[in-house]
Design an enzyme around this catalytic site. Structure first.
Site, short mmCIF file in Angstrom:
data_model
loop_
_atom_site.label_atom_id
_atom_site.label_comp_id
_atom_site.label_asym_id
_atom_site.label_seq_id
_atom_site.Cartn_x
_atom_site.Cartn_y
_atom_site.Cartn_z
N TYR A 1 0.80 -1.19 -0.12
CA TYR A 1 0.04 -0.02 -0.02
C TYR A 1 0.71 1.16 0.02
O TYR A 1 1.75 1.35 0.69
CB TYR A 1 -0.99 0.00 1.25
CG TYR A 1 -1.72 1.09 1.52
CD1 TYR A 1 -2.81 1.38 0.49
CD2 TYR A 1 -1.56 2.04 2.40
CE1 TYR A 1 -3.61 2.63 0.37
CE2 TYR A 1 -2.43 3.34 2.57
CZ TYR A 1 -3.58 3.53 1.67
OH TYR A 1 -4.39 4.44 1.52
N ASP B 1 9.26 2.45 -0.10
CA ASP B 1 8.34 3.12 0.87
C ASP B 1 8.55 2.62 2.40
O ASP B 1 8.11 1.66 2.40
CB ASP B 1 6.92 2.79 0.08
CG ASP B 1 5.96 3.87 1.05
OD1 ASP B 1 6.19 4.15 1.88
OD2 ASP B 1 4.63 3.56 0.42
N LYS C 1 4.21 8.32 9.09
CA LYS C 1 4.02 7.87 10.51
C LYS C 1 4.97 8.19 11.57
O LYS C 1 4.95 9.65 11.97
CB LYS C 1 3.90 6.36 10.15
CG LYS C 1 2.58 6.08 9.34
CD LYS C 1 2.39 4.74 9.25
CE LYS C 1 1.17 4.50 8.69
NZ LYS C 1 1.21 3.93 7.26
#
Ligand SMILES: *Cc1c(COP(=O)(O)O)cnc(C)c1O
Length: 426
Positions: free
Chosen positions: A143, A237, A265
């Site tokens: 994702y 990522d 995050k």
């Protein structure tokens, strides 16, 4: 026990689609309704009904020091008093950029944005702009946020060209996204045979969005080799794994290194921050230094930068933190596995630094298709029963779990005790 949350959910559903601002929060894959959170403190969450939970989600990763860490809280409050946003440069941005640049040999400059989605979207534009190519290679089960060209699923007809996985995404926008199977070297090679227009490979080197599924060293080495041979850039990522799998994220524990890194995050410690970074040479193509456009009104927001800066300094000052968090993660998942096995249930477990995952299946999954074979019903029951006993796990087998410094061995032992009762009836 959940009356107030149920009522809150019903009221939210009247004015917010599905009652939530990000779909996973709605508990769709495990059923039931989500607890509405009143507050967090350290390892714990407290909901509006007064239930207390040990939090193994930690806002889906950002809170490596748990809720309301005193240092981060102080920095945020102090910075807030000077103004929330200026739309002009501040010293904090350079300070946080320096902290990051110092850490990585392959990074010379960094640009801050406000979410992981934005970081990845911008990194891909940068890769396309630098290479002058259009196609991107993405892997099933990874994702990378919800931007158009990354919302792809396997097409029914062609092997590699992705189709939109959401209404509202034109097929014209996903036809440049080539979809491959994670950890499948042959499949990846075929992608590069099919297209000579590949700008980049984007990958979660430690996938955390199909449960925790690490890429093999050999697979990542192939990604590197194919990029180099074909004039494409490799993007890691690390929005989830960055400052989580190790201080330097996946990059810190893998042999293969990427050209561009994306962060989110943990980098904002609970505030909205994302970033993408690369060598000075690559980053100099970005506007206003270069021609590739990218911008944001609230990018590098001072309050968010202050939170990230304190958090990163704390992590750097205590490098042992990742071993300690990994010990706790291992204690949890190995304990769960033992209990499962005692009850004739197969459980597969993984950890990487402070990240962990477990799957109700016979063999450890290496790609999205294999994760799909897990026993989702069993997971849903486990999740539901553990919530009732005060243990808050991610509400989907497709999500990773996160350890924070505030979760104690006693919290984990209590969790295992609860799990031993729950597993008897799975
Ligand atoms: C969470 C996540 C994103 C998206 O970040 P947002 O802040 O939710 O936009 C992108 N990539 C990975 C690997 C993620 O885990």
């Amino acid at each position: 026990m959940f009356e107030k949350s149920i009522k809150a959910y019903e009221e939210a559903c009247e004015v917010i689609p599905g009652g939530v601002d990000s779909p996973v929060r709605a508990f769709k894959s495990v059923g039931g309704t989500p607890p509405f959170i009143e507050k967090g403190k350290g390892a714990y969450l407290y909901d509006v009904d007064g239930n207390k939970y040990v939090d193994f989600v930690q806002s889906w990763g950002p809170l490596i020091f748990g809720h309301c860490d005193k240092d981060i809280e102080d920095a945020v409050i102090e910075t807030t008093k000077k103004g929330l946003s200026f739309g002009a440069p501040t010293l904090l941005e350079t300070q946080l950029a320096n902290e990051i640049v110092e850490m990585f040999d392959n990074i010379g400059k960094v640009r801050f944005v406000s979410s992981g989605t934005e970081a990845v979207m911008s990194a891909i534009r940068l890769a396309r702009g630098v290479t002058g190519k259009n196609d991107i290679v993405k892997f099933e089960g990874c994702y990378h946020g919800h931007s158009d060209s990354l919302l792809v699923q396997a097409g029914s007809g062609m092997a590699t060209f992705g189709s939109p996985s959401s209404p509202g995404v034109p097929a014209d926008l996903t036809k440049h996204t080539l979809l491959c199977e994670y950890n499948n070297i042959e499949n990846l090679k075929k992608c590069f045979e099919d297209s000579s227009d590949i700008a980049c490979i984007i990958i979660e080197p430690i996938a955390g969005n199909m449960g925790l599924v690490p890429a093999s060293d050999e697979f990542l080495a192939t990604c590197r080799e194919l990029c180099d041979k074909n004039g494409a850039l490799l993007i890691f990522d690390e929005v989830m794994s960055g400052f989580r799998a190790s201080l330097k994220g996946a990059s810190g524990i893998l042999k293969t290194q990427a050209d561009i890194l994306t962060f989110g995050k943990v980098i904002g410690a609970g505030m909205p921050v994302g970033a993408f970074a690369a060598s000075k040479e690559i980053m100099s193509n970005l506007s206003p230094e270069g021609k590739i456009y990218q911008a944001g009104t609230l990018s590098g927001n001072p309050v968010a930068m202050a939170a990230g800066l304190v958090s990163l300094k704390k992590l750097k000052a205590n490098p042992k933190i990742y071993d300690e968090l990994n010990q706790k993660a291992l204690k949890l998942v190995n304990g769960l596995k033992k209990i499962a096995n005692e009850n004739n249930i197969s459980l597969q477990v993984n950890t990487r630094g402070s990240m962990f995952g477990f799957f109700f299946c016979e063999e450890s999954p290496t790609n999205f298709k294999e994760v799909g074979k897990c026993d989702f019903k069993r997971f849903a029951t486990f999740h539901h029963e553990m919530i009732k006993k005060g243990f808050y796990f991610a509400c989907s087998q497709y999500e990773a779990g996160f350890m924070c410094t505030e979760i104690t061995n006693e919290d984990i032992e209590a969790c295992l005790e609860a799990a031993s009762i729950v597993m008897k009836n799975l």
